[in-house]
Design a protein around this motif. Structure first.
Motif, PDB file in Angstrom:
ATOM      1  N   SER A 138      -6.238  -7.311  -3.467  1.00  0.00           N
ATOM      2  CA  SER A 138      -4.901  -7.570  -4.023  1.00  0.00           C
ATOM      3  C   SER A 138      -4.132  -6.270  -4.234  1.00  0.00           C
ATOM      4  N   THR A 139      -4.834  -5.157  -4.451  1.00  0.00           N
ATOM      5  CA  THR A 139      -4.124  -3.877  -4.535  1.00  0.00           C
ATOM      6  C   THR A 139      -3.536  -3.517  -3.158  1.00  0.00           C
ATOM      7  N   SER A 140      -4.234  -3.916  -2.103  1.00  0.00           N
ATOM      8  CA  SER A 140      -3.698  -3.715  -0.743  1.00  0.00           C
ATOM      9  C   SER A 140      -2.492  -4.609  -0.500  1.00  0.00           C
ATOM     10  N   THR A 141      -2.556  -5.846  -0.975  1.00  0.00           N
ATOM     11  CA  THR A 141      -1.431  -6.779  -0.804  1.00  0.00           C
ATOM     12  C   THR A 141      -0.167  -6.230  -1.461  1.00  0.00           C
ATOM     13  N   ARG A 142      -0.325  -5.737  -2.704  1.00  0.00           N
ATOM     14  CA  ARG A 142       0.821  -5.122  -3.399  1.00  0.00           C
ATOM     15  C   ARG A 142       1.490  -4.054  -2.551  1.00  0.00           C
ATOM     16  N   LEU A 143       0.644  -3.183  -2.026  1.00  0.00           N
ATOM     17  CA  LEU A 143       1.180  -2.034  -1.298  1.00  0.00           C
ATOM     18  C   LEU A 143       1.789  -2.454   0.038  1.00  0.00           C
ATOM     19  N   ARG A 144       1.149  -3.409   0.722  1.00  0.00           N
ATOM     20  CA  ARG A 144       1.726  -3.904   1.981  1.00  0.00           C
ATOM     21  C   ARG A 144       3.123  -4.477   1.746  1.00  0.00           C
ATOM     22  N   ALA A 145       3.264  -5.261   0.667  1.00  0.00           N
ATOM     23  CA  ALA A 145       4.578  -5.857   0.380  1.00  0.00           C
ATOM     24  C   ALA A 145       5.604  -4.771   0.051  1.00  0.00           C
TER      25      ALA A 145
ATOM     26  N   PRO B 262     -12.748   9.880  -2.384  1.00  0.00           N
ATOM     27  CA  PRO B 262     -14.042   9.883  -3.092  1.00  0.00           C
ATOM     28  C   PRO B 262     -14.277   8.647  -3.963  1.00  0.00           C
ATOM     29  N   ALA B 263     -13.215   7.938  -4.332  1.00  0.00           N
ATOM     30  CA  ALA B 263     -13.403   6.742  -5.154  1.00  0.00           C
ATOM     31  C   ALA B 263     -13.954   5.572  -4.332  1.00  0.00           C
ATOM     32  N   GLY B 264     -13.877   5.658  -3.006  1.00  0.00           N
ATOM     33  CA  GLY B 264     -14.416   4.583  -2.172  1.00  0.00           C
ATOM     34  C   GLY B 264     -13.677   3.269  -2.339  1.00  0.00           C
ATOM     35  N   LEU B 265     -12.394   3.350  -2.641  1.00  0.00           N
ATOM     36  CA  LEU B 265     -11.607   2.140  -2.881  1.00  0.00           C
ATOM     37  C   LEU B 265     -10.474   2.036  -1.864  1.00  0.00           C
ATOM     38  N   VAL B 266      -9.971   0.834  -1.681  1.00  0.00           N
ATOM     39  CA  VAL B 266      -8.726   0.628  -0.954  1.00  0.00           C
ATOM     40  C   VAL B 266      -7.683   0.158  -1.962  1.00  0.00           C
ATOM     41  N   PRO B 267      -6.400   0.368  -1.646  1.00  0.00           N
ATOM     42  CA  PRO B 267      -5.881   1.002  -0.456  1.00  0.00           C
ATOM     43  C   PRO B 267      -5.799   2.526  -0.599  1.00  0.00           C
ATOM     44  N   ALA B 268      -5.700   3.191   0.558  1.00  0.00           N
ATOM     45  CA  ALA B 268      -5.299   4.592   0.599  1.00  0.00           C
ATOM     46  C   ALA B 268      -4.205   4.685   1.653  1.00  0.00           C
ATOM     47  N   LEU B 269      -3.206   5.471   1.373  1.00  0.00           N
ATOM     48  CA  LEU B 269      -2.118   5.637   2.335  1.00  0.00           C
ATOM     49  C   LEU B 269      -2.119   7.084   2.820  1.00  0.00           C
ATOM     50  N   GLU B 270      -2.145   7.211   4.137  1.00  0.00           N
ATOM     51  CA  GLU B 270      -2.158   8.532   4.753  1.00  0.00           C
ATOM     52  C   GLU B 270      -0.740   8.863   5.191  1.00  0.00           C
TER      53      GLU B 270
ATOM     54  N   THR C 200      -1.774  13.885   4.341  1.00  0.00           N
ATOM     55  CA  THR C 200      -2.041  13.750   2.903  1.00  0.00           C
ATOM     56  C   THR C 200      -2.556  12.351   2.592  1.00  0.00           C
ATOM     57  N   ILE C 201      -3.605  12.283   1.800  1.00  0.00           N
ATOM     58  CA  ILE C 201      -4.153  10.989   1.406  1.00  0.00           C
ATOM     59  C   ILE C 201      -3.674  10.650   0.008  1.00  0.00           C
ATOM     60  N   MET C 202      -3.075   9.487  -0.132  1.00  0.00           N
ATOM     61  CA  MET C 202      -2.642   9.018  -1.446  1.00  0.00           C
ATOM     62  C   MET C 202      -3.489   7.820  -1.842  1.00  0.00           C
ATOM     63  N   THR C 203      -3.858   7.755  -3.120  1.00  0.00           N
ATOM     64  CA  THR C 203      -4.686   6.649  -3.601  1.00  0.00           C
ATOM     65  C   THR C 203      -4.031   6.001  -4.819  1.00  0.00           C
ATOM     66  N   GLN C 204      -4.580   4.876  -5.212  1.00  0.00           N
ATOM     67  CA  GLN C 204      -4.117   4.060  -6.345  1.00  0.00           C
ATOM     68  C   GLN C 204      -2.758   3.422  -6.001  1.00  0.00           C
ATOM     69  N   SER C 205      -2.775   2.118  -5.815  1.00  0.00           N
ATOM     70  CA  SER C 205      -1.589   1.411  -5.319  1.00  0.00           C
ATOM     71  C   SER C 205      -0.329   1.683  -6.141  1.00  0.00           C
ATOM     72  N   LEU C 206      -0.432   1.685  -7.471  1.00  0.00           N
ATOM     73  CA  LEU C 206       0.793   1.870  -8.257  1.00  0.00           C
ATOM     74  C   LEU C 206       1.346   3.289  -8.140  1.00  0.00           C
ATOM     75  N   ALA C 207       0.448   4.272  -8.002  1.00  0.00           N
ATOM     76  CA  ALA C 207       0.904   5.650  -7.798  1.00  0.00           C
ATOM     77  C   ALA C 207       1.604   5.770  -6.449  1.00  0.00           C
ATOM     78  N   ILE C 208       1.037   5.115  -5.444  1.00  0.00           N
ATOM     79  CA  ILE C 208       1.631   5.170  -4.101  1.00  0.00           C
ATOM     80  C   ILE C 208       2.999   4.479  -4.089  1.00  0.00           C
ATOM     81  N   ILE C 209       3.103   3.361  -4.789  1.00  0.00           N
ATOM     82  CA  ILE C 209       4.387   2.644  -4.827  1.00  0.00           C
ATOM     83  C   ILE C 209       5.457   3.492  -5.525  1.00  0.00           C
ATOM     84  N   GLU C 210       5.072   4.229  -6.578  1.00  0.00           N
ATOM     85  CA  GLU C 210       6.039   5.145  -7.222  1.00  0.00           C
ATOM     86  C   GLU C 210       6.463   6.243  -6.229  1.00  0.00           C
ATOM     87  N   TRP C 211       5.521   6.695  -5.427  1.00  0.00           N
ATOM     88  CA  TRP C 211       5.841   7.712  -4.401  1.00  0.00           C
ATOM     89  C   TRP C 211       6.815   7.136  -3.376  1.00  0.00           C
TER      90      TRP C 211
END
Lengths: 215, 215
Positions: free
Chosen positions: A12-19, A50-58, A63-74
């Protein structure tokens, strides 16, 4: 600009970011990972995140960005249109709080690794896992329904008449709830907003069943 | 300007917010709630915050803000000095991600209501609760240590040489870890940053034992 999305259709964190990416009109390369198979625990993936989680946005520069809400703010800072946060600070604190209610109070308790721990260490069977999952959804969705239904700032969507950050989290969580067949009919405002969001191509195209790795 | 902080001394989301208010140099009225006694489940509290959680921050006009990270972003927007987020977008996505790793992957799994559920529904005794709590701390702190130690942007603190949003979450979580006597010695970068933060009055004054409602 090329963006690469490392994700999993049902996450669901991936779904958020895809939308969010869809709403912003940004193209991305879709790289799927099968969580149960351990695809995000390989040395290659862990070197990237290193957290082994999805999503990550390259990003385009690698640059690798992690944590869906941080990426959405970006995304919001770098691609401001259409806006996912209100222009006023009082509106922004409300929208971020609604989003965080889902991101912090529901999703972390109900993801795959937590259910696996309950099964392995407490012998939680499917029924016990469903009870646990449902409990945390209901606890927060009841509060969310009150906060949405009692506030005049709620409109067609969680805040006004344009979809934003809170709607991204709500939409993804309602899809996640279907894992245990939890429907939104008990929460009329949430139900109404979800159904409207589900008519918007940017959301609909981000839904789990519409991804290339969906079973 | 009068701010009222509805909180609990031992709540780590409250600790984060207290340290943020202190760093910004903002005074606030301190209203304590005893979670185990159900102080945040009363009709009066639920009318203010339907989620029944702490912290909540009451603004000068009576506006109620919830969710610690949303409130800290509000503080940052309305009281920008000293900054809790970097000036560059790439720095901000990193700091927000580090903060969210703690806020989404550790804290939600280890708070009081979750431990109570484990005890009530799965018969988890103190040892089983400690194992659960420790598991989620270790899972994320190991990743956090790798992300901090491998990135040249880590300085005296999580990002550069001024404390910020990620440090607020890290500081509060390390205090929270003491509930089950988890020490930071296994993670040298986290250990170093925590010890330095603990020398800063804004952080130290926000620590659980230094609150008026501490036992």
């Amino acid at each position: 600009m090329t963006l690469t999305l490392h994700n999993f259709f049902r996450s669901s964190t991936s779904t958020r970011l895809r939308a969010a990416l869809n709403l912003k009109g940004l193209d991305y390369d879709y790289v799927p990972y099968v969580l149960r198979r351990g695809d995000t625990r390989t040395p290659e993936y862990l070197a990237m995140n290193p957290a082994g989680l999805v999503p990550a946005l390259e990003g385009p520069d690698g640059t690798i960005m992690t944590q869906s809400l941080a990426i959405i703010e970006w995304l919001e800072e770098n691609h401001p249109e259409p806006a996912l946060l209100p222009t006023d600070s009082d509106g922004r604190v409300r929208v971020r709080a609604l989003a965080l209610m889902i991101a912090c109070e529901v999703h972390p308790l109900n993801n795959l690794r937590v259910l696996a721990y309950l099964a392995d260490c407490f012998g939680a069977d499917e029924a016990a896992q469903k009870e646990w999952f449902t409990h945390w959804v209901e606890t927060t969705f009841e509060a969310l329904e009150k906060m949405l239904s009692s506030d005049p700032r709620t409109g067609v969507f969680c805040h006004g008449d344009e979809p934003g950050l809170a709607d991204l989290c709500l939409y993804a969580q309602v899809w996640n709830n279907r894992r245990f067949d939890i429907r939104t009919s008990a929460w009329p405002t949430i139900d109404r907003i979800f159904k409207r969001l589900d008519q918007i191509p940017a959301f609909r195209d981000a839904a789990p069943p519409n991804q290339p790795d969906a079973a």
